[in-house]
Design a protein around this motif. Structure first.
Motif, PDB file in Angstrom:
ATOM      1  N   UNK A   1       1.007  -1.132  -0.182  1.00  0.00           N
ATOM      2  CA  UNK A   1      -0.003   0.109   0.160  1.00  0.00           C
ATOM      3  C   UNK A   1       1.057   1.240  -0.056  1.00  0.00           C
ATOM      4  N   UNK A   2       0.689   1.833  -1.107  1.00  0.00           N
ATOM      5  CA  UNK A   2       1.785   3.101  -1.273  1.00  0.00           C
ATOM      6  C   UNK A   2       1.203   4.382  -0.310  1.00  0.00           C
ATOM      7  N   UNK A   3       2.173   5.085   0.286  1.00  0.00           N
ATOM      8  CA  UNK A   3       1.701   6.190   0.970  1.00  0.00           C
ATOM      9  C   UNK A   3       1.081   7.216   0.115  1.00  0.00           C
ATOM     10  N   UNK A   4       0.232   8.289   0.450  1.00  0.00           N
ATOM     11  CA  UNK A   4      -0.424   9.310  -0.104  1.00  0.00           C
ATOM     12  C   UNK A   4       0.514  10.019  -0.934  1.00  0.00           C
ATOM     13  N   UNK A   5       0.087  10.374  -2.192  1.00  0.00           N
ATOM     14  CA  UNK A   5       1.133  11.208  -3.145  1.00  0.00           C
ATOM     15  C   UNK A   5       0.939  10.953  -4.562  1.00  0.00           C
ATOM     16  N   UNK A   6       1.926  11.368  -5.251  1.00  0.00           N
ATOM     17  CA  UNK A   6       1.655  11.414  -6.893  1.00  0.00           C
ATOM     18  C   UNK A   6       2.665  10.544  -7.212  1.00  0.00           C
ATOM     19  N   UNK A   7       2.526   9.587  -8.034  1.00  0.00           N
ATOM     20  CA  UNK A   7       3.337   8.642  -8.564  1.00  0.00           C
ATOM     21  C   UNK A   7       3.544   8.277  -9.997  1.00  0.00           C
ATOM     22  N   UNK A   8       4.627   8.361 -10.536  1.00  0.00           N
ATOM     23  CA  UNK A   8       4.889   8.076 -11.952  1.00  0.00           C
ATOM     24  C   UNK A   8       5.648   6.925 -12.071  1.00  0.00           C
ATOM     25  N   UNK A   9       5.190   5.815 -13.053  1.00  0.00           N
ATOM     26  CA  UNK A   9       5.770   4.625 -13.260  1.00  0.00           C
ATOM     27  C   UNK A   9       5.982   4.135 -14.769  1.00  0.00           C
ATOM     28  N   UNK A  10       7.126   3.993 -15.268  1.00  0.00           N
ATOM     29  CA  UNK A  10       7.248   3.800 -16.822  1.00  0.00           C
ATOM     30  C   UNK A  10       6.618   2.572 -17.146  1.00  0.00           C
ATOM     31  N   UNK A  11       6.301   2.610 -18.289  1.00  0.00           N
ATOM     32  CA  UNK A  11       5.558   1.351 -18.917  1.00  0.00           C
ATOM     33  C   UNK A  11       5.991   0.052 -18.587  1.00  0.00           C
ATOM     34  N   UNK A  12       7.519   0.170 -18.827  1.00  0.00           N
ATOM     35  CA  UNK A  12       8.360  -0.800 -18.575  1.00  0.00           C
ATOM     36  C   UNK A  12       8.104  -1.697 -17.500  1.00  0.00           C
ATOM     37  N   UNK A  13       8.046  -0.985 -16.225  1.00  0.00           N
ATOM     38  CA  UNK A  13       7.753  -1.657 -15.040  1.00  0.00           C
ATOM     39  C   UNK A  13       6.302  -2.011 -14.856  1.00  0.00           C
ATOM     40  N   UNK A  14       5.426  -1.285 -15.448  1.00  0.00           N
ATOM     41  CA  UNK A  14       3.831  -1.538 -15.548  1.00  0.00           C
ATOM     42  C   UNK A  14       3.674  -2.868 -15.976  1.00  0.00           C
ATOM     43  N   UNK A  15       4.525  -3.255 -16.978  1.00  0.00           N
ATOM     44  CA  UNK A  15       4.599  -4.601 -17.880  1.00  0.00           C
ATOM     45  C   UNK A  15       5.060  -5.582 -17.041  1.00  0.00           C
ATOM     46  N   UNK A  16       6.468  -5.479 -16.480  1.00  0.00           N
ATOM     47  CA  UNK A  16       7.122  -6.567 -15.888  1.00  0.00           C
ATOM     48  C   UNK A  16       6.644  -7.022 -14.302  1.00  0.00           C
ATOM     49  N   UNK A  17       6.528  -5.777 -13.550  1.00  0.00           N
ATOM     50  CA  UNK A  17       6.550  -5.958 -12.163  1.00  0.00           C
ATOM     51  C   UNK A  17       5.503  -6.707 -11.669  1.00  0.00           C
TER      52      UNK A  17
END
Length: 581
Positions: A532-548
């Motif tokens: 569960x991530x802490x409150x805030x704004x997050x950005x994730x590259x599609x590379x990690x959206x794909x494989x993580x």
């Protein structure tokens, strides 16, 4: 012009991709120091093209300690290409450096389109050649890589140039065209080391032209095309001609005394002439290779080590990480043999895939197309596909780009066949497929690198949009198929409009630092993508959206990644933005 404008204006909106900084740095080091310590696993031609434009624009190789260390070589030198490239880009202005470094690649890719049409008119006819150029001009994958300071589209351009030169030589085998073949061979070999697979292809095509020759012209006859058995029978082979038996002697000193030419069968004459012609073609190929060797040495500035090219060839994949597992449709593994075929089926516009399949069937069934023309069309892409499937890392469809000019020609045959059909439905279908191709390019602009066609979302059709099935792309592939670090400029613009002064927590797949575009962020590690991530704004590259998510499922116990949640926004089709309260 349509292709040039798409490539040019898309390039202005994209930040450096993963491999551009080291290519920019190494090219400048070659041009201005004549030392080839940087990035030896790629030959120099394309990097030198980029460096020439940069140098003319007043952007030069730095003189700091880091640059001197790289030039001097040593155990740490190979780790300096990326930081040096990033420094060159940042210190001279990212937009300025990328404009001049990418311009020659845009021009070269545009020239490739012209070559496809020019050669295509001879191979498959004017209508099919125009169709091929149309498919090329709106191909998202080719547009995406056309402006990048990398090697894939450049290899495609010089591959087509080399095979076109070989085709013209077989039409008229004169020494001027032989020289052009040698020059083009040297250029393609210095574009990328995988061009070595075109050497056996060229050798095979030279020999195949003996069995299935190009239509002989008066010029080719005068240039020394092989005699036929009929010419021997007609007395056109005189006493001073080479003996048909293949001994190498003159006829009068071999079979001329006491044996009539009529006593030599057509089969024997045919066999001996063919053996002799094979030796001649081998000699021509060696001559091309000798000219190519001079070109290679010239592009290495005639180094003291004449085997510098071979040294670099042995270092291909020098930065390969043996423990790295590739991602393919929810699985991790060392290699997937359907990876590249699947990538082509999903990342080319669906209309293009259909037209290529139709064109292939038409070509194979068409008896009017010479066998040699079919070999020129089919053998190069087949070799690239097989070599890439079994030898290359599963890193992206870009490795198939050298074969795409030939698939465009096949698609052009399909388009011409449909437009030429007597029933009006064929023309309507062709027009609809053309519109589909244009919509694919317009719908994904300027984010062509991330494009997937509608088939990627067949299980979730609600996610299909004007950009095809791009929203489903990370479910299938990662790396340069979806994200190569190209979205930093767009991320900065999005943050300016929607960030409200907040600092972004960013997990970024790229080598150019986001700070170079003024992106304020704190680094997010891959391990932070679970729980569960802490409150805030997050950005994730599609590379990690794909494989993580797949990485999490492989853990013991399994972990669920929050990147599977619906994002707040997807910037440039490559950076997923999430907000947690």
């Amino acid at each position: 012009m349509v292709f040039f404008l798409q490539s040019f204006f898309a390039s202005l909106q994209k930040s450096p991709v993963f491999d551009e900084p080291p290519h920019i740095a190494s090219g400048l080091s070659y041009l201005e120091t004549r030392v080839f310590h940087a990035n030896p696993q790629h030959p120099p031609l394309l990097k030198e093209m980029s460096a020439l434009f940069l140098s003319l624009a007043g952007i030069h190789w730095p003189t700091d300690i880091m640059a001197q260390t790289l030039i001097q070589g040593g155990p740490q030198a190979d780790k300096l290409e990326w930081p040096l490239g990033n420094n060159i880009i940042h210190q001279n202005g990212a937009d300025r450096v990328l404009f001049w470094a990418r311009l020659p690649f845009i021009l070269l890719a545009t020239l490739l389109g012209a070559l496809i049409y020019w050669w295509g008119r001879e191979l498959v006819g004017s209508a099919a050649a125009l169709g091929a150029l149309f498919l090329y001009a709106f191909d998202p994958t080719i547009i995406a890589h056309s402006y990048l300071v990398t090697t894939d589209v450049g290899l495609a351009a010089f591959t087509v140039l080399f095979l076109f030169a070989l085709w013209r030589y077989l039409q008229q085998p004169v020494w001027q065209r032989l020289v052009l073949c040698g020059l083009a061979m040297g250029a393609v070999l210095c574009a990328k080391f995988s061009a070595v697979f075109m050497l056996p292809v060229a050798g095979f095509l030279l020999l195949a032209a003996i069995r299935w020759p190009v239509t002989q012209t008066a010029e080719s006859s005068a240039a020394g095309e092989p005699e036929s058995p009929q010419a021997v029978r007609a007395g056109k082979v005189g006493p001073n001609s080479p003996c048909p038996c293949g001994s190498g002697k003159k006829y009068k000193k071999c079979h001329g005394a006491g044996i009539s030419a009529k006593m030599v069968t057509d089969q024997e004459i045919e066999s001996s002439l063919r053996r002799r012609e094979m030796l001649r073609r081998a000699g021509f190929f060696l001559a091309m290779g000798a000219i190519a060797a001079v070109v290679i040495e010239a592009l290495y500035f005639f180094p003291s080590d004449p085997f510098l090219y071979l040294t670099g060839l042995r270092k291909v994949n020098a930065d390969h990480i043996a423990s790295y597992h590739v991602y393919f449709h929810g699985e991790l593994g060392d290699r997937f043999y359907l990876y590249y075929l699947t990538a082509w089926l999903l990342k080319e516009p669906a209309a293009t895939v259909l037209l290529v399949a139709a064109g292939l069937v038409m070509l194979l069934r068409r008896k009017s197309t010479p066998i040699l023309s079919k070999l020129f069309l089919l053998l190069p892409p087949a070799v690239f596909l097989v070599a890439t499937t079994f030898l290359a890392d599963d890193m992206g469809i870009r490795y198939l780009i050298p074969g795409m000019p030939f698939t465009c020609l096949l698609g052009g045959i399909g388009l011409a066949g449909l437009f030429g059909k007597t029933p009006v439905w064929g023309r309507y279908l062709a027009a609809a497929l053309c519109v589909w191709v244009v919509v694919a390019a317009v719908g994904i602009y300027p984010d062509h690198l991330s494009y997937f066609n509608e088939a990627a979302c067949l299980t979730e059709p609600a996610r299909i949009g004007w950009d095809g099935g791009t929203r489903c792309g990370p479910q299938w592939l990662d790396d340069s198929n979806v994200d190569w670090g190209q979205g930093l400029k767009q991320l900065r613009s999005w943050m300016d409009r929607h960030g409200n002064g907040r600092t972004l927590r960013l997990d970024y797949f790229g080598t150019y630092p986001p700070q170079g575009y003024g992106v304020q962020f704190t680094k997010l590690e891959n391990a932070d993508l679970f729980g569960d991530p802490p409150p805030g704004l997050y950005g994730v590259s599609a590379q990690f959206v794909a494989r993580m998510p797949t990485v999490g499922e492989a853990l013991a116990p399994p972990a669920i990644s929050w990147v599977r949640r619906t994002p707040l926004a997807i910037v440039g089709h490559a950076l997923y933005i999430y907000e947690f309260h």
